[in-house]
Structure formats: structure tokens, C-alpha cells
Design an enzyme around this catalytic site. Structure first.
Site, PDB file in Angstrom:
ATOM      1  N   GLY A  40       8.988   4.797  14.543  1.00 48.94           N
ATOM      2  CA  GLY A  40       8.758   6.160  14.079  1.00 48.94           C
ATOM      3  C   GLY A  40       8.273   7.125  15.143  1.00 48.94           C
ATOM      4  N   ASP A  99      -1.976   5.665   7.922  1.00 52.01           N
ATOM      5  CA  ASP A  99      -2.178   5.709   6.474  1.00 52.01           C
ATOM      6  C   ASP A  99      -3.381   4.839   6.117  1.00 52.01           C
ATOM      7  OD1 ASP A  99      -1.800   6.067   3.786  1.00 52.01           O
ATOM      8  OD2 ASP A  99      -0.036   4.799   3.624  1.00 52.01           O
ATOM      9  N   THR A 100      -3.174   3.557   5.866  1.00 49.93           N
ATOM     10  CA  THR A 100      -4.321   2.691   5.564  1.00 49.93           C
ATOM     11  C   THR A 100      -5.132   2.380   6.826  1.00 49.93           C
ATOM     12  OG1 THR A 100      -3.080   0.655   5.936  1.00 49.93           O
ATOM     13  CG2 THR A 100      -3.065   1.542   3.697  1.00 49.93           C
ATOM     14  N   GLY A 101      -4.479   2.449   7.987  1.00 49.82           N
ATOM     15  CA  GLY A 101      -5.152   2.109   9.240  1.00 49.82           C
ATOM     16  C   GLY A 101      -4.965   0.649   9.622  1.00 49.82           C
ATOM     17  N   LEU A 104      -2.574   0.062  12.769  1.00 48.81           N
ATOM     18  CA  LEU A 104      -3.231   0.497  13.996  1.00 48.81           C
ATOM     19  C   LEU A 104      -4.371  -0.437  14.399  1.00 48.81           C
ATOM     20  CD1 LEU A 104      -2.892   2.904  15.929  1.00 48.81           C
ATOM     21  CD2 LEU A 104      -4.938   3.825  14.880  1.00 48.81           C
ATOM     22  N   LYS A 127      -3.161  10.623   7.778  1.00 47.61           N
ATOM     23  CA  LYS A 127      -3.053  10.752   6.324  1.00 47.61           C
ATOM     24  C   LYS A 127      -4.337  10.203   5.718  1.00 47.61           C
ATOM     25  CE  LYS A 127       0.427   8.742   3.690  1.00 47.61           C
ATOM     26  NZ  LYS A 127       1.885   8.577   3.503  1.00 47.61           N
TER      27      LYS A 127
HETATM   28  P1  IMP Z   1      -0.787   1.864   7.785  1.00 47.07           P
HETATM   29  O1  IMP Z   1      -0.801   0.485   8.339  1.00 47.07           O
HETATM   30  O2  IMP Z   1      -0.978   1.873   6.291  1.00 47.07           O
HETATM   31  O3  IMP Z   1      -1.748   2.813   8.464  1.00 47.07           O
HETATM   32  O4  IMP Z   1       0.671   2.419   7.925  1.00 47.07           O
HETATM   33  C1  IMP Z   1       1.147   2.863   9.109  1.00 47.07           C
HETATM   34  C2  IMP Z   1       2.657   2.795   9.138  1.00 47.07           C
HETATM   35  O5  IMP Z   1       3.247   2.962   7.841  1.00 47.07           O
HETATM   36  C3  IMP Z   1       3.160   3.944   9.962  1.00 47.07           C
HETATM   37  O6  IMP Z   1       3.302   3.550  11.291  1.00 47.07           O
HETATM   38  C4  IMP Z   1       4.466   4.263   9.308  1.00 47.07           C
HETATM   39  O7  IMP Z   1       5.482   3.461   9.858  1.00 47.07           O
HETATM   40  C5  IMP Z   1       4.290   3.885   7.866  1.00 47.07           C
HETATM   41  N1  IMP Z   1       3.934   5.060   7.055  1.00 47.07           N
HETATM   42  C6  IMP Z   1       2.748   5.340   6.466  1.00 47.07           C
HETATM   43  N2  IMP Z   1       2.787   6.500   5.799  1.00 47.07           N
HETATM   44  C7  IMP Z   1       4.030   6.996   5.985  1.00 47.07           C
HETATM   45  C8  IMP Z   1       4.702   8.196   5.546  1.00 47.07           C
HETATM   46  O8  IMP Z   1       4.167   9.075   4.852  1.00 47.07           O
HETATM   47  N3  IMP Z   1       5.983   8.335   5.963  1.00 47.07           N
HETATM   48  C9  IMP Z   1       6.634   7.423   6.740  1.00 47.07           C
HETATM   49  N4  IMP Z   1       6.057   6.299   7.160  1.00 47.07           N
HETATM   50  C10 IMP Z   1       4.760   6.082   6.787  1.00 47.07           C
HETATM   51 MG    MG Z   2       5.242   3.580  12.407  1.00 48.07          MG
END
Ligand code: IMP
Ligand code: MG
Length: 170
Positions: A40, A99-101, A104, A127
Site C-alpha cells: 500500500g 489501524d489497530t497498530g 506496525l 486511523k
Molecule cells: P493494522 O495492523 O490493523 O494497523 O492494519 C494495518 C494494515 O491494514 C495497513 O497496512 C493496511 O494494509 C490495512 N488497512 C487498515 N485500514 C485500512 C483502510 O482503511 N484501507 C486500506 N487498508 C487498510
Molecule cells: Mg499496508
């Protein structure tokens, strides 16, 4: 699926330039390694790196999470690790959206174990809706409270990455 423009391309361009200026002044005299999280991040990464006025290096990392399209499951594995040596070097980890972190924080742990001189995080979008693990973002493009975003590299089921503006799915 219906969508609506949330962050138009001109606003993205302006903000990327500001982030690049900040990074350029913070790392004067250094040559940070920018590490992008695939897929992304590609457009953001390319625009950011070209807008930074000091020398930088690039590498990429890729993580897969098992889960549905709109939610990460919390079980994350690296499908591509960095190839450049990062030990003793300043590293800026570049991510599209947090999003959730979980993704990362998993990647941060992996990179920290390689002993970089420093590790900072640059994210285009923070987010705030569903943060499970606190991550401190050093360079943040935009904060949004909720919604599923696509475009400028962001996908829904591998669709819409090509859109030049960041849109919210309805
Ligand atoms: P996390 O592990 O929940 O923080 O999600 C991170 C990953 O989920 C990002 O690198 C994105 O690939 C995907 N992601 C989270 N939210 C979105 C969104 O609103 N649109 C597209 N991809 C998202
Ligand atoms: Mg991503």
C-alpha cells in the site's frame, strides 16, 4: 462499491511535501534508510522520498495478516524482510495507514532486533478508530477517526489502489 473523495490529490501532495521538509531537517548530515511496508505504501513512499532533500536509501518489508479484508486478525508474519543492513543506521519506517497498530508493532519489534541507530515512524494516515496497540507516530500525514479508505495505494481486496485521490468506501 460507492466511494467519495476524502483527501484530494492536491492535499496529499501538499502534506507529503511538509512531511518531507520535516524529515529533511531532522536528519541533516545523516543518510536515513527509508523502509516502506508493501504494498500500500508505494505511491506515498515514492513521492516522499523524492520530496526529501537529503540523501536517503530505500528498502521494503512486507507483512501478511490473516483476517478478513477490512480487519486484521492479529496474526502477522513477514513475507519479505529487509535486505539492507540497518544495524547502526537511522531508520524511518514508512507505512500507508495504521489501524489497530498490530502490523506496525510487529514490524517495529523485528526492526529493533536488528539494532538500528534510531527508528522513527512515518505514516500517511493514522486511523484512530480501532487502535489496539499504542504506537508512537513521529511523522503523521492525516488523522481520521473512522471509515475504510482506498486509493493512492490503499486497497480493498486489491481493488482501487490506482485511484489518485484517497477515498472512503460507502
Ligand atoms: P493494522 O495492523 O490493523 O494497523 O492494519 C494495518 C494494515 O491494514 C495497513 O497496512 C493496511 O494494509 C490495512 N488497512 C487498515 N485500514 C485500512 C483502510 O482503511 N484501507 C486500506 N487498508 C487498510
Ligand atoms: Mg499496508
Amino acid at each position: 462499491m460507492e466511494r467519495e473523495i476524502l483527501i484530494p490529490r492536491e492535499a496529499i501532495k501538499k502534506r507529503v511535501k511538509e512531511l518531507a521538509e520535516q524529515i529533511s531537517s531532522d536528519y541533516v548530515g545523516k543518510e536515513p534508510v527509508l523502509i516502506g511496508i508493501l504494498n500500500g505504501v508505494v505511491f506515498f513512499f515514492a513521492d516522499l522520498m523524492r520530496a526529501i532533500s537529503i540523501p536517503t536509501k530505500m528498502d521494503f518489508i512486507r507483512a501478511a495478516s490473516y483476517g478478513s479484508e477490512m480487519e486484521s486478525s492479529g496474526s502477522i508474519r513477514l513475507t519479505k524482510d529487509v535486505e539492507m543492513p540497518v544495524q547502526g543506521r537511522p531508520v524511518v519506517l514508512v507505512e500507508d495507514i495504521i489501524d489497530t497498530g498490530l502490523t506496525l508493532s510487529h514490524i517495529v519489534k523485528n526492526l529493533q532486533s536488528k539494532g538500528p541507530e534510531s527508528l522513527r515512524i512515518c505514516a500517511l494516515i493514522d486511523k484512530l478508530e480501532r487502535r489496539d496497540i499504542e504506537v508512537s507516530i513521529d511523522y503523521c500525514g492525516f488523522k481520521i477517526s473512522e471509515g475504510f479508505l482506498v486509493g493512492y495505494g490503499l486497497d480493498y481486496d486489491e481493488k482501487y489502489r490506482y485511484l489518485p485521490d484517497i477515498c472512503v468506501l460507502k
